[in-house]
Write a protein that holds these residues in place. Structure first.
Motif, PDB file in Angstrom:
ATOM      1  N   GLU A   1       0.818  -1.218   0.000  1.00  0.00           N
ATOM      2  CA  GLU A   1       0.000   0.000   0.000  1.00  0.00           C
ATOM      3  C   GLU A   1       0.850   1.267   0.000  1.00  0.00           C
ATOM      4  OE1 GLU A   1      -0.219  -1.802   4.240  1.00  0.00           O
ATOM      5  OE2 GLU A   1      -0.131  -2.478   2.156  1.00  0.00           O
TER       6      GLU A   1
ATOM      7  N   GLU B   1     -15.165   2.657  -4.114  1.00  0.00           N
ATOM      8  CA  GLU B   1     -13.758   2.702  -3.686  1.00  0.00           C
ATOM      9  C   GLU B   1     -12.828   2.970  -4.866  1.00  0.00           C
ATOM     10  OE1 GLU B   1     -14.315  -0.330   0.115  1.00  0.00           O
ATOM     11  OE2 GLU B   1     -13.719  -1.094  -1.858  1.00  0.00           O
TER      12      GLU B   1
ATOM     13  N   GLU C   1      -7.418   7.917   0.791  1.00  0.00           N
ATOM     14  CA  GLU C   1      -8.625   8.055   1.615  1.00  0.00           C
ATOM     15  C   GLU C   1      -9.105   6.698   2.129  1.00  0.00           C
ATOM     16  OE1 GLU C   1     -11.446   9.899  -0.919  1.00  0.00           O
ATOM     17  OE2 GLU C   1     -10.470  11.851  -0.912  1.00  0.00           O
ATOM     18  N   LEU C   2      -8.454   5.633   1.716  1.00  0.00           N
ATOM     19  CA  LEU C   2      -8.898   4.295   2.072  1.00  0.00           C
ATOM     20  C   LEU C   2      -8.323   3.840   3.408  1.00  0.00           C
ATOM     21  CD1 LEU C   2      -8.430   2.481  -1.365  1.00  0.00           C
ATOM     22  CD2 LEU C   2     -10.470   3.653  -0.518  1.00  0.00           C
ATOM     23  N   SER C   3      -8.944   2.822   3.975  1.00  0.00           N
ATOM     24  CA  SER C   3      -8.407   2.196   5.180  1.00  0.00           C
ATOM     25  C   SER C   3      -7.182   1.363   4.812  1.00  0.00           C
ATOM     26  CB  SER C   3      -9.461   1.287   5.810  1.00  0.00           C
ATOM     27  OG  SER C   3      -9.704   0.163   4.971  1.00  0.00           O
ATOM     28  N   GLY C   4      -6.469   0.896   5.826  1.00  0.00           N
ATOM     29  CA  GLY C   4      -5.271   0.086   5.555  1.00  0.00           C
ATOM     30  C   GLY C   4      -5.567  -1.153   4.751  1.00  0.00           C
TER      31      GLY C   4
ATOM     32  N   GLN D   1      -8.158  -1.679   2.739  1.00  0.00           N
ATOM     33  CA  GLN D   1      -8.579  -1.311   1.387  1.00  0.00           C
ATOM     34  C   GLN D   1      -7.368  -0.945   0.532  1.00  0.00           C
ATOM     35  OE1 GLN D   1     -11.241   1.797   2.635  1.00  0.00           O
ATOM     36  NE2 GLN D   1     -13.074   0.551   2.312  1.00  0.00           N
ATOM     37  N   LYS D   2      -6.408  -0.240   1.131  1.00  0.00           N
ATOM     38  CA  LYS D   2      -5.177   0.105   0.403  1.00  0.00           C
ATOM     39  C   LYS D   2      -4.431  -1.153  -0.012  1.00  0.00           C
ATOM     40  CE  LYS D   2      -4.174   4.593   2.571  1.00  0.00           C
ATOM     41  NZ  LYS D   2      -3.245   5.308   3.463  1.00  0.00           N
TER      42      LYS D   2
END
Length: 287
Positions: free
Chosen positions: A94, A137, A144-147, A149-150
């Motif tokens: 990420e 997404e 802007e994503l969570s860990g 999601q990244k």
């Protein structure tokens, strides 16, 4: 059919200097098409060096890396073709996200190999589905994503290249159980859909036991053990000698066997354990 083979591979850092170190020493290992191999080993065992060899990111000091029987270093000017066939996902990928939107980040690789806009869109769609990313997404900035999601977005960027071999260094590290399940299940779906070959480096014995077909155990730059999951976990004592652990459920059955409460200690998943316990109860009832 063998998808990838490392033949007589050695990697020496700092050759002809006082800091000489053999990261890999005469490695011989092959990975069958469509299989999932878990690669385990203590820190410094050579796992990440092995991963870097698979798509030409690192050149071996000695030996050959064969992709479907062809040495990837025979034509070094065509290494970009090798890297589109062998995808490599580093630990914490990420941190490599950079584009304005998740969609454009995933599309970066397919664009670079000259695919049409239609093909690029299809690659992005498929990769995002395998990695569990929604349309919402895809339109967002990766930052802007969570860990979790990244992590999925970064892996999708590699899957969008549709590699025949996919090498992942700790793909589920640091994620909660749900995030781990989503990523690893998506990778299995990709493997099943396209017959890809997966190499997964992981410290989680539970993940290896659940998802891998085979296990390669590295120790001090050499192959210490290799075999299918059952064969490796049957030799738990050897894993302990390599400073490695086994799944918690395997530890339980090792202790049960010591107490003569069961006959098997090659239990490595909860589902397998349930069947063994039911069998023990049935045997005791019939005794």
């Amino acid at each position: 059919m063998t998808a990838l083979e490392l033949k007589n591979i050695s990697v020496i850092y700092g050759e002809n200097t006082p800091f000489r170190k053999a990261a890999l020493n005469n490695i011989n290992v092959s990975f069958e098409k469509g299989s999932i191999t878990g690669i385990i080993g203590h820190t410094g065992s050579g796992k990440s060096t092995l991963a870097s060899l698979t798509n030409g990111l690192l050149k071996p000091t000695e030996g050959e890396i064969l992709l479907y029987g062809e040495n990837i270093w025979d034509k070094p000017k065509e290494m970009v073709k090798v890297r589109s066939r062998v995808g490599l996902v580093f630990q914490y990928p990420e941190y490599q996200l950079f584009d304005e939107t998740v969609e454009s980040d995933i599309a970066f690789g397919p664009k670079n190999i000259g695919l049409s806009e239609e093909e690029i869109k299809e690659r992005v769609r498929l990769a995002s589905e395998f990695c569990g990313l929604t349309q919402k997404e895809l339109r967002r900035s990766p930052f802007e994503l969570s860990g979790g999601q990244k992590r999925r977005a970064a892996i999708a960027g590699v899957i969008a290249m549709m590699p025949e071999v996919l090498v992942l260094d700790e793909p589920a590290a640091g994620l909660d159980p749900k995030g781990k399940e989503e990523i690893l299940s998506g990778l299995v779906e990709y493997k099943n859909a396209y017959g890809a070959t997966l190499l997964i480096i992981s410290h989680s014995m539970e993940d290896i036991a659940r998802y891998a077909d085979n296990i390669l155990v590295m120790k001090q730059g050499e192959v210490y053990m290799q075999g299918n999951v059952e064969e490796i976990f049957m030799q738990a004592e050897k894993l302990f000698d390599a400073n490695l652990d086994v799944p918690q459920i395997t530890k339980l059955f090792i202790e049960l066997k010591k107490r003569n409460l069961c006959r098997s200690n090659d239990v490595y998943t909860v589902g397998y354990a349930k069947k063994e316990i039911e069998k023990l109860i049935k045997d005791s009832e019939n005794a």
